[in-house]
Design a protein around this motif. Structure first.
Motif, mmCIF file in Angstrom:
data_model
loop_
_atom_site.group_PDB
_atom_site.id
_atom_site.type_symbol
_atom_site.label_atom_id
_atom_site.label_comp_id
_atom_site.label_asym_id
_atom_site.label_seq_id
_atom_site.Cartn_x
_atom_site.Cartn_y
_atom_site.Cartn_z
ATOM 1 N N LEU A 143 0.412 1.052 5.629
ATOM 2 C CA LEU A 143 0.564 -0.337 5.170
ATOM 3 C C LEU A 143 -0.771 -0.935 4.749
ATOM 4 O O LEU A 143 -0.807 -2.010 4.134
ATOM 5 C CB LEU A 143 1.220 -1.205 6.255
ATOM 6 N N GLY A 144 -1.858 -0.275 5.088
ATOM 7 C CA GLY A 144 -3.169 -0.663 4.578
ATOM 8 C C GLY A 144 -3.740 -1.941 5.135
ATOM 9 O O GLY A 144 -4.675 -2.513 4.557
ATOM 10 N N ASN A 145 -3.232 -2.399 6.275
ATOM 11 C CA ASN A 145 -3.666 -3.694 6.810
ATOM 12 C C ASN A 145 -4.651 -3.569 7.964
ATOM 13 O O ASN A 145 -4.872 -4.514 8.717
ATOM 14 C CB ASN A 145 -2.458 -4.527 7.247
ATOM 15 N N GLY A 146 -5.251 -2.378 8.115
ATOM 16 C CA GLY A 146 -6.261 -2.178 9.132
ATOM 17 C C GLY A 146 -5.740 -1.844 10.504
ATOM 18 O O GLY A 146 -6.501 -1.755 11.460
ATOM 19 N N THR A 147 -4.422 -1.633 10.627
ATOM 20 C CA THR A 147 -3.820 -1.283 11.906
ATOM 21 C C THR A 147 -2.880 -0.103 11.721
ATOM 22 O O THR A 147 -2.591 0.308 10.601
ATOM 23 C CB THR A 147 -3.001 -2.442 12.507
ATOM 24 N N THR A 148 -2.413 0.431 12.842
ATOM 25 C CA THR A 148 -1.319 1.404 12.799
ATOM 26 C C THR A 148 -0.169 0.907 13.654
ATOM 27 O O THR A 148 0.695 1.669 14.041
ATOM 28 C CB THR A 148 -1.784 2.780 13.305
ATOM 29 N N ALA A 149 -0.188 -0.379 13.954
ATOM 30 C CA ALA A 149 0.901 -0.971 14.740
ATOM 31 C C ALA A 149 1.020 -2.441 14.380
ATOM 32 O O ALA A 149 0.052 -3.085 14.004
ATOM 33 C CB ALA A 149 0.629 -0.830 16.230
ATOM 34 N N THR A 150 2.228 -2.967 14.448
ATOM 35 C CA THR A 150 2.462 -4.391 14.214
ATOM 36 C C THR A 150 3.439 -4.887 15.260
ATOM 37 O O THR A 150 4.540 -4.360 15.382
ATOM 38 C CB THR A 150 3.038 -4.627 12.799
ATOM 39 N N SER A 151 3.029 -5.875 16.039
ATOM 40 C CA SER A 151 3.885 -6.467 17.072
ATOM 41 C C SER A 151 4.502 -5.413 17.979
ATOM 42 O O SER A 151 5.698 -5.414 18.238
ATOM 43 C CB SER A 151 4.983 -7.312 16.421
ATOM 44 N N GLY A 152 3.658 -4.465 18.421
ATOM 45 C CA GLY A 152 4.111 -3.505 19.409
ATOM 46 C C GLY A 152 4.826 -2.294 18.868
ATOM 47 O O GLY A 152 5.272 -1.443 19.625
ATOM 48 N N CYS A 153 4.954 -2.161 17.545
ATOM 49 C CA CYS A 153 5.585 -0.968 17.006
ATOM 50 C C CYS A 153 4.740 -0.404 15.881
ATOM 51 O O CYS A 153 3.814 -1.030 15.390
ATOM 52 C CB CYS A 153 6.995 -1.245 16.504
ATOM 53 N N TYR A 154 5.062 0.810 15.479
ATOM 54 C CA TYR A 154 4.329 1.451 14.400
ATOM 55 C C TYR A 154 4.960 1.106 13.054
ATOM 56 O O TYR A 154 5.180 1.966 12.219
ATOM 57 C CB TYR A 154 4.315 2.963 14.605
ATOM 58 N N CYS A 155 5.241 -0.147 12.844
ATOM 59 C CA CYS A 155 5.870 -0.544 11.597
ATOM 60 C C CYS A 155 5.779 -2.051 11.438
ATOM 61 O O CYS A 155 5.401 -2.772 12.359
ATOM 62 C CB CYS A 155 7.339 -0.122 11.566
#
Length: 467
Positions: A143-155
């Protein structure tokens, strides 16, 4: 995609389902693999020499299943625009000057979506401000947003901004990585980099965009599973990443973490990299050449022998856009608005009413008036009346007709009108509307539909975001 093909591609990428990130945001804009088309042709006019794999108006989309052609804004002159699925157009088809995997639509306000590209389990939208937002699976930073997780999930089940990316003119989303074409003719990529698919001379994963080394003059891009290609302004093509089946086209089977030239290829107007280790280029005269894996006849030359250099697709002329998918198969849009496909047909991807593989092109049954194509593990065509028809595998509702029944001939996507671009990924698809809104359908385990849920949908649902 059937198990025999999955075993040949990337390792499993599906994780535990993501919690829904429901919001009341409204869609301000809309978003291959997609077709890459020759903008000089009547049916490929919507895709211009741009890169990226997003679906946009008049793009022929690539994306390809997990590998789409670039979607670009045809109004952008620098770096070109257009979508090819294979080459410039979305997850789907590539048209001259378009990039792999994405479809693009011109115009719109500063907050509108002008192109889209759907990959294996994620998708991206190119905004009119030349920034990019993506949603779906993010375990490899795609997703290119500097993370590999969003709100506790990998998506992320709703779009997030790609960090630090400006001046994008086209996008293309693959399996676990994505690339953007920039206005100066350079390319930046992000995500998985296990075999150098980011093209920056390393094999280090990056959750933010990194520049492809030594690449300039790019006019279109197309991203597959672990490989990517760029069309250059002089009509040549350079590719990078995995090369186990010769999909880089340089006469070897050695991986490369920096771009290498496709051998003997000139006069190309579009390129499309599929997610099953093969790629194709469209020529200005309407012929097509392909290279890479050929187990199911996906090179279209009447054989099942792999080739690490381009070979001509047999008996094909008048092509205006191409899209290489992940089934593995490929399709070409012809100047009269018909479509011909070749390769694996076990999941009805050739659209000819049978399940028999074909190593040479054959017509999609009953399809006319097509203006854009996009091939993934299934395939879709945008028609002149702004409706969409799809065919092939439908286990997750990716044909959009309200069922989960496969179809070996085209079926209409339910209640969809006013579409200007399409992009088909692995098991989901999206359409961009003239008003800048986006609707998606199919598989949604990691938020691929962008509607704040992880529930599959066999009919189109709006991407619920604020651009």
């Amino acid at each position: 995609m059937r198990a025999r093909v999955l075993a040949l591609l990337a390792p499993p990428f599906l994780l535990a389902g993501c919690p829904a990130l429901l919001s009341d945001w409204s869609v301000a804009g809309g978003v291959g693999g997609d077709a890459s088309a020759d903008t000089s042709s009547p049916n490929g006019s919507s895709s211009s020499s741009s890169s990226g794999s997003s679906a946009g108006s008049s793009s022929g989309s690539s994306s390809g299943s997990s590998g789409g052609d670039a979607a670009t804004d045809s109004t952008l002159s620098s770096g070109g625009s257009g979508s090819s699925s294979g080459s410039a157009s979305s997850s789907g088809s590539a048209s001259s000057g378009s990039s792999s995997g994405s479809a693009s639509s011109s115009g719109g306000s500063s907050s509108s979506v002008i192109a889209i590209s759907v990959g294996t389990n994620s998708a991206c939208a190119l905004l009119s401000g030349r920034t990019v937002e993506c949603w779906g699976d993010n375990q490899q930073g795609e997703l290119g947003n500097g993370t590999t997780a969003t709100s506790g999930c990998y998506c992320s089940t709703t779009p997030v901004a790609v960090s630090g990316l400006r001046g994008a003119t086209a996008i293309s989303v693959g399996t676990n990585s994505a690339c953007a074409l920039l206005s100066g003719g350079t390319v930046e990529c992000w995500g998985l980099n296990s075999v150098g698919q980011l093209g920056n001379g390393t094999t280090t994963i990056s959750s933010t965009p990194v520049a492809v080394s030594g690449l300039s003059g790019a006019t279109a891009i197309s991203v597959g599973t672990n490989s990517a290609c760029a069309l250059l302004s002089g009509g040549t093509v350079e590719c990078w990443g995995s090369n186990n089946y010769g999909q880089l086209g340089n006469g070897t089977t050695t991986d490369s973490s920096t771009p290498v030239a496709v051998s003997g290829l000139s006069g190309a107007t579009a390129v499309s990299m599929g997610s099953a280790s093969s790629a194709c280029a469209l020529h200005s005269g309407g012929t097509v050449e392909c290279w890479g894996w050929n187990y199911y006849g996906e090179l279209g030359n009447g054989t099942t022998t792999d080739s690490s250099t381009p070979v001509a697709v047999s008996g094909l002329s008048g092509a205006t856009a191409i899209s290489v998918g992940g089934s593995p198969s490929a399709c070409a849009l012809l100047s009269g608005g018909t479509v011909e496909c070749w390769g694996d047909n076990g999941d009805d991807t050739l659209g000819n009413g049978t399940t028999t593989n074909s190593s040479t092109p054959g017509a999609v049954s009953g399809l006319s008036g097509a203006t854009t194509i996009s091939v993934g593990d299934s395939a879709c065509a945008l028609l002149s009346g702004s409706t969409v028809e799809c065919w092939g595998l439908n286990n997750s509702g990716q044909l959009g007709n309200g069922t989960t029944t496969n179809s070996s001939t085209p079926v209409a996507v339910s209640a969809l009108s006013g579409a200007t671009a399409i992009s088909m990924g692995s098991a989901s698809a999206c359409a961009l509307h003239s008003g800048g809104t986006v609707e998606c359908w199919g598989f949604n385990y990691t938020g691929e539909l962008g509607n704040g849920t992880t529930t599959n949908s066999s009919t189109p649902v709006p991407v619920t975001v604020t651009w």
